[in-house]
Design a protein around this motif. Structure first.
Motif, mmCIF file in Angstrom:
data_model
loop_
_atom_site.group_PDB
_atom_site.id
_atom_site.type_symbol
_atom_site.label_atom_id
_atom_site.label_comp_id
_atom_site.label_asym_id
_atom_site.label_seq_id
_atom_site.Cartn_x
_atom_site.Cartn_y
_atom_site.Cartn_z
ATOM 1 N N LEU A 159 0.765 -1.143 -0.067
ATOM 2 C CA LEU A 159 0.047 0.009 -0.016
ATOM 3 C C LEU A 159 0.959 1.226 0.027
ATOM 4 O O LEU A 159 0.412 2.223 -0.857
ATOM 5 N N LEU A 160 1.981 1.252 0.658
ATOM 6 C CA LEU A 160 2.704 2.336 0.638
ATOM 7 C C LEU A 160 3.492 2.554 -0.513
ATOM 8 O O LEU A 160 3.559 3.678 -0.938
ATOM 9 N N MET A 166 2.312 1.921 -3.590
ATOM 10 C CA MET A 166 1.425 2.566 -4.643
ATOM 11 C C MET A 166 1.218 3.876 -4.051
ATOM 12 O O MET A 166 0.803 4.742 -4.867
ATOM 13 N N THR A 167 0.969 4.295 -2.798
ATOM 14 C CA THR A 167 0.704 5.598 -2.267
ATOM 15 C C THR A 167 1.870 6.684 -2.877
ATOM 16 O O THR A 167 1.833 7.746 -3.021
ATOM 17 N N VAL A 168 2.952 6.023 -2.493
ATOM 18 C CA VAL A 168 4.340 6.747 -2.986
ATOM 19 C C VAL A 168 4.414 7.181 -4.471
ATOM 20 O O VAL A 168 4.594 8.453 -4.813
ATOM 21 N N LEU A 214 1.767 7.596 -6.419
ATOM 22 C CA LEU A 214 0.458 8.622 -6.304
ATOM 23 C C LEU A 214 1.045 9.886 -6.091
ATOM 24 O O LEU A 214 0.767 10.912 -6.586
ATOM 25 N N SER A 215 1.537 10.019 -4.933
ATOM 26 C CA SER A 215 2.196 11.306 -4.481
ATOM 27 C C SER A 215 3.059 11.912 -5.153
ATOM 28 O O SER A 215 3.045 13.180 -5.147
ATOM 29 N N GLN A 255 1.221 13.197 -8.349
ATOM 30 C CA GLN A 255 0.486 14.186 -8.032
ATOM 31 C C GLN A 255 1.250 15.543 -7.235
ATOM 32 O O GLN A 255 0.317 16.599 -7.092
ATOM 33 N N LEU A 268 -0.077 13.462 1.023
ATOM 34 C CA LEU A 268 -0.108 11.962 0.685
ATOM 35 C C LEU A 268 0.777 10.979 1.098
ATOM 36 O O LEU A 268 0.689 9.918 1.699
ATOM 37 N N ALA A 269 2.038 11.495 0.901
ATOM 38 C CA ALA A 269 3.303 10.729 1.304
ATOM 39 C C ALA A 269 3.382 10.827 2.587
ATOM 40 O O ALA A 269 3.846 9.769 3.331
ATOM 41 N N ALA A 311 0.964 8.046 4.062
ATOM 42 C CA ALA A 311 1.217 6.972 3.848
ATOM 43 C C ALA A 311 2.635 6.535 4.892
ATOM 44 O O ALA A 311 2.595 5.489 5.421
#
Length: 262
Positions: free
Chosen positions: A12-13, A15-17, A19-20, A23, A28-29, A32
């Motif tokens: 999950l981390l 994927m979030t990294v 995205l951050s 964007q 967001l980072a 996460a």
């Protein structure tokens, strides 16, 4: 289980990294990373395995390296360092067993190397950003330039990192002396490399030079006892004073005087 949950959090981390970065979303980072560091402590169990937790934090810190390679987000360094040294260090102090100390020390040195790299990369990104900013600034639209050093990370990593190393290896004089020598050599080589390859980071090179001298000064009392300390510190202090005068570097003179007085 703790292992399954941790693997899912790492995925999950990741994927979030991504995205951050895509964007440009710092919040967001932060979200996460904060949840990833807290995850092993929030999952119901008696207490986390210390080696697993410290190794898991190293994997999370690799995500910080990925982000920092592209974005100079200083707050991520602070979150990573706080979680690793304070949360991880507290768990080690409470639950670590003697049989785990050597493994934990190896993981600790991996963390130290990672944070040293983060401090260098941050300065590189800030210098590049300032150069771009100067090229596009005109007239009254000038913006205040951000400092190129993450001072907290530069000086906190060796101090707290070596303190945790001393806690883990307190029974081994050889390990303590080797740790001080390793940091002294590392910072000395980094000082030389930065001065040769990145002259625009001269202030970072000076900071590393000071750290190299400090850890060189620790070698004497750790290896030979207090009766060698005064001789070593006087020699190093005098050298720092002379270097500070010739290079017109005030901090070097202050540190040199402090060593001589000590």
């Amino acid at each position: 289980s703790l292992m399954t949950a941790s693997v899912l959090f790492v995925m999950l981390l990741g994927m979030t990294v991504v995205l951050s970065l895509k964007q440009q979303a710092l919040y967001l980072a932060i979200l996460a990373l904060s949840m990833a560091y807290l995850a092993p402590l929030l999952i119901p169990h008696t207490h986390p395995d210390v080696v697993f937790l410290f190794g898991y934090y190293f994997v999370i810190n690799l995500a910080v390296v990925v982000v920092n390679y592209l974005q100079p987000w200083k707050i991520l360094h602070q979150i990573a360092f706080f979680a690793t040294m304070f949360i991880g260090g507290s768990v080690i102090g409470i639950y670590a067993e003697n049989s785990q100390l050597n493994t934990l020390d190896i993981i600790l040195w991996l963390h130290i190397a990672l944070f040293i790299w983060l401090s260098i990369r941050y300065s590189q990104l800030m210098v590049a950003e300032q150069q771009q900013q100067r090229e596009f600034e005109t007239g009254s639209n000038n913006k205040k330039l951000q400092p190129i050093l993450d001072v907290g990370l530069i000086f906190s990593v060796p101090v707290l990192g070596f303190s945790l190393h001393a806690f883990l290896m307190h029974d081994s004089t050889v390990a303590l002396t080797s740790g001080a020598a390793a940091l002294a050599v590392t910072y000395g080589l980094l000082n030389f490399w930065i001065k040769r390859q990145h002259p625009q980071l001269s202030i970072l090179a000076k900071s590393f030079f000071i750290l190299a001298v400090v850890f060189t000064a620790l070698i004497f009392p750790l290896a030979k006892g207090a009766h060698w300390t005064s001789t070593g510190w006087v020699i190093q202090g005098t050298a720092l004073i002379v270097w500070g005068i010739t290079e017109r570097y005030r901090l070097s003179r202050y540190v040199g005087v402090a060593l001589v007085l000590l």
